[in-house]
Design a protein around this motif. Structure first.
Motif, short mmCIF file in Angstrom:
data_model
loop_
_atom_site.label_atom_id
_atom_site.label_comp_id
_atom_site.label_asym_id
_atom_site.label_seq_id
_atom_site.Cartn_x
_atom_site.Cartn_y
_atom_site.Cartn_z
N VAL A 73 -6.01 5.33 -4.14
CA VAL A 73 -4.71 5.68 -4.73
C VAL A 73 -3.59 5.34 -3.75
O VAL A 73 -2.57 4.75 -4.13
CB VAL A 73 -4.67 7.17 -5.13
CG1 VAL A 73 -3.26 7.62 -5.46
CG2 VAL A 73 -5.62 7.43 -6.29
N HIS A 74 -3.79 5.71 -2.49
CA HIS A 74 -2.76 5.41 -1.49
C HIS A 74 -2.63 3.90 -1.27
O HIS A 74 -1.54 3.39 -1.04
CB HIS A 74 -3.08 6.12 -0.17
CG HIS A 74 -2.82 7.58 -0.24
ND1 HIS A 74 -3.74 8.47 -0.69
CD2 HIS A 74 -1.72 8.30 0.09
CE1 HIS A 74 -3.23 9.68 -0.64
NE2 HIS A 74 -2.00 9.60 -0.17
N VAL A 119 -3.18 1.50 -3.52
CA VAL A 119 -2.50 0.91 -4.67
C VAL A 119 -1.02 1.25 -4.69
O VAL A 119 -0.18 0.39 -4.96
CB VAL A 119 -3.19 1.36 -6.00
CG1 VAL A 119 -2.37 0.99 -7.21
CG2 VAL A 119 -4.58 0.75 -6.09
N THR A 120 -0.69 2.50 -4.39
CA THR A 120 0.72 2.90 -4.44
C THR A 120 1.49 2.44 -3.21
O THR A 120 2.72 2.38 -3.25
CB THR A 120 0.86 4.43 -4.57
OG1 THR A 120 0.28 5.06 -3.42
CG2 THR A 120 0.21 4.93 -5.85
N ALA A 121 0.78 2.12 -2.12
CA ALA A 121 1.40 1.71 -0.85
C ALA A 121 2.42 2.73 -0.38
O ALA A 121 3.47 2.40 0.15
CB ALA A 121 2.04 0.32 -0.99
N ARG A 122 2.09 4.01 -0.57
CA ARG A 122 2.96 5.10 -0.15
C ARG A 122 2.21 6.00 0.80
O ARG A 122 1.00 6.05 0.80
CB ARG A 122 3.40 5.93 -1.37
CG ARG A 122 4.17 5.13 -2.37
CD ARG A 122 5.56 5.58 -2.73
NE ARG A 122 6.19 6.52 -1.85
CZ ARG A 122 6.73 7.66 -2.25
NH1 ARG A 122 6.69 8.00 -3.52
NH2 ARG A 122 7.32 8.46 -1.40
N VAL A 123 2.92 6.74 1.58
CA VAL A 123 2.47 7.76 2.53
C VAL A 123 1.81 7.14 3.76
O VAL A 123 2.22 7.39 4.87
CB VAL A 123 1.55 8.81 1.87
CG1 VAL A 123 1.11 9.86 2.89
CG2 VAL A 123 2.25 9.48 0.69
N TRP A 172 -4.55 1.16 6.65
CA TRP A 172 -5.27 2.41 6.91
C TRP A 172 -6.04 2.83 5.66
O TRP A 172 -7.22 3.19 5.74
CB TRP A 172 -4.31 3.52 7.34
CG TRP A 172 -5.02 4.82 7.48
CD1 TRP A 172 -5.17 5.79 6.51
CD2 TRP A 172 -5.74 5.30 8.61
NE1 TRP A 172 -5.92 6.83 7.00
CE2 TRP A 172 -6.28 6.55 8.28
CE3 TRP A 172 -5.96 4.78 9.90
CZ2 TRP A 172 -7.03 7.30 9.17
CZ3 TRP A 172 -6.71 5.53 10.78
CH2 TRP A 172 -7.23 6.77 10.42
N SER A 173 -5.37 2.82 4.52
CA SER A 173 -6.02 3.23 3.27
C SER A 173 -7.20 2.34 2.94
O SER A 173 -8.24 2.82 2.47
CB SER A 173 -5.01 3.22 2.12
OG SER A 173 -3.96 4.12 2.38
N GLU A 174 -7.07 1.05 3.18
CA GLU A 174 -8.18 0.12 2.93
C GLU A 174 -9.34 0.44 3.86
O GLU A 174 -10.48 0.58 3.41
CB GLU A 174 -7.72 -1.31 3.15
CG GLU A 174 -8.81 -2.34 2.96
CD GLU A 174 -8.35 -3.76 3.20
OE1 GLU A 174 -9.23 -4.63 3.35
OE2 GLU A 174 -7.13 -4.02 3.23
N TRP A 175 -9.06 0.55 5.16
CA TRP A 175 -10.11 0.85 6.14
C TRP A 175 -10.81 2.16 5.80
O TRP A 175 -12.03 2.23 5.74
CB TRP A 175 -9.49 0.93 7.55
CG TRP A 175 -10.46 1.38 8.56
CD1 TRP A 175 -11.32 0.61 9.26
CD2 TRP A 175 -10.72 2.73 8.97
NE1 TRP A 175 -12.09 1.39 10.09
CE2 TRP A 175 -11.74 2.70 9.92
CE3 TRP A 175 -10.18 3.96 8.61
CZ2 TRP A 175 -12.24 3.85 10.53
CZ3 TRP A 175 -10.67 5.11 9.21
CH2 TRP A 175 -11.68 5.03 10.16
#
Length: 139
Positions: free
Chosen positions: A107-108, A110-114, A119-122
């Motif tokens: 979710v993070h 896809v939204t590229a927020r927060v 980091w979200s991918e890893w």
């Protein structure tokens, strides 16, 4: 050779996935850490999103912070449940929590927020590998 050189940038663009896969292999292929440690990591993982969000100034409007705090409470509850039960059930509860966190990472991403997308991918790839390793260990 030209075809390889053409594909190399796309391959290196996925460096967070490659790092996550390597770290997951090093972490889980030999049986992995104890369930108690993995539960502690599950409870702590949402803290990174709060930290990133605070540093990036992306915890506004207030509902964004509320959602991040709810995730922290939810993942901590799953971690506590995992340490309250034994054996196979503990591993499966942890697997569900780690898979849930992989979805949270997605979710993070896809939204590229927060948090930064890298980091979200890893984290998402690592968490999904951890969840799979926990299911395998349960059986």
């Amino acid at each position: 050779m030209h075809a390889l050189a053409h594909r190399l940038p796309a391959f290196t663009h996925r460096w967070p996935t490659l790092v996550a896969l390597a770290l997951a292999a090093l972490t889980f292929l030999d049986g992995g850490p104890s369930p108690a440690f993995l539960a502690a990591v599950l409870a702590a993982m949402p803290l990174f999103y709060l930290l990133f969000g605070a540093l990036r100034g992306e915890l506004r409007p207030p509902r964004v912070l509320a959602v991040q705090l709810a995730a922290l409470v939810g993942f901590a509850a799953v971690a506590l449940l995992a340490v309250a039960v034994d054996g196979t059930l503990a591993l499966l509860v942890l697997a569900a929590g780690w898979l849930g966190h992989a979805v949270w990472d997605a979710v993070h991403f896809v939204t590229a927020r927060v948090a930064p997308r890298q980091w979200s991918e890893w984290c998402g790839v690592f968490d999904a590998c951890g969840a799979l390793a926990l299911v395998v260990a349960a059986f």
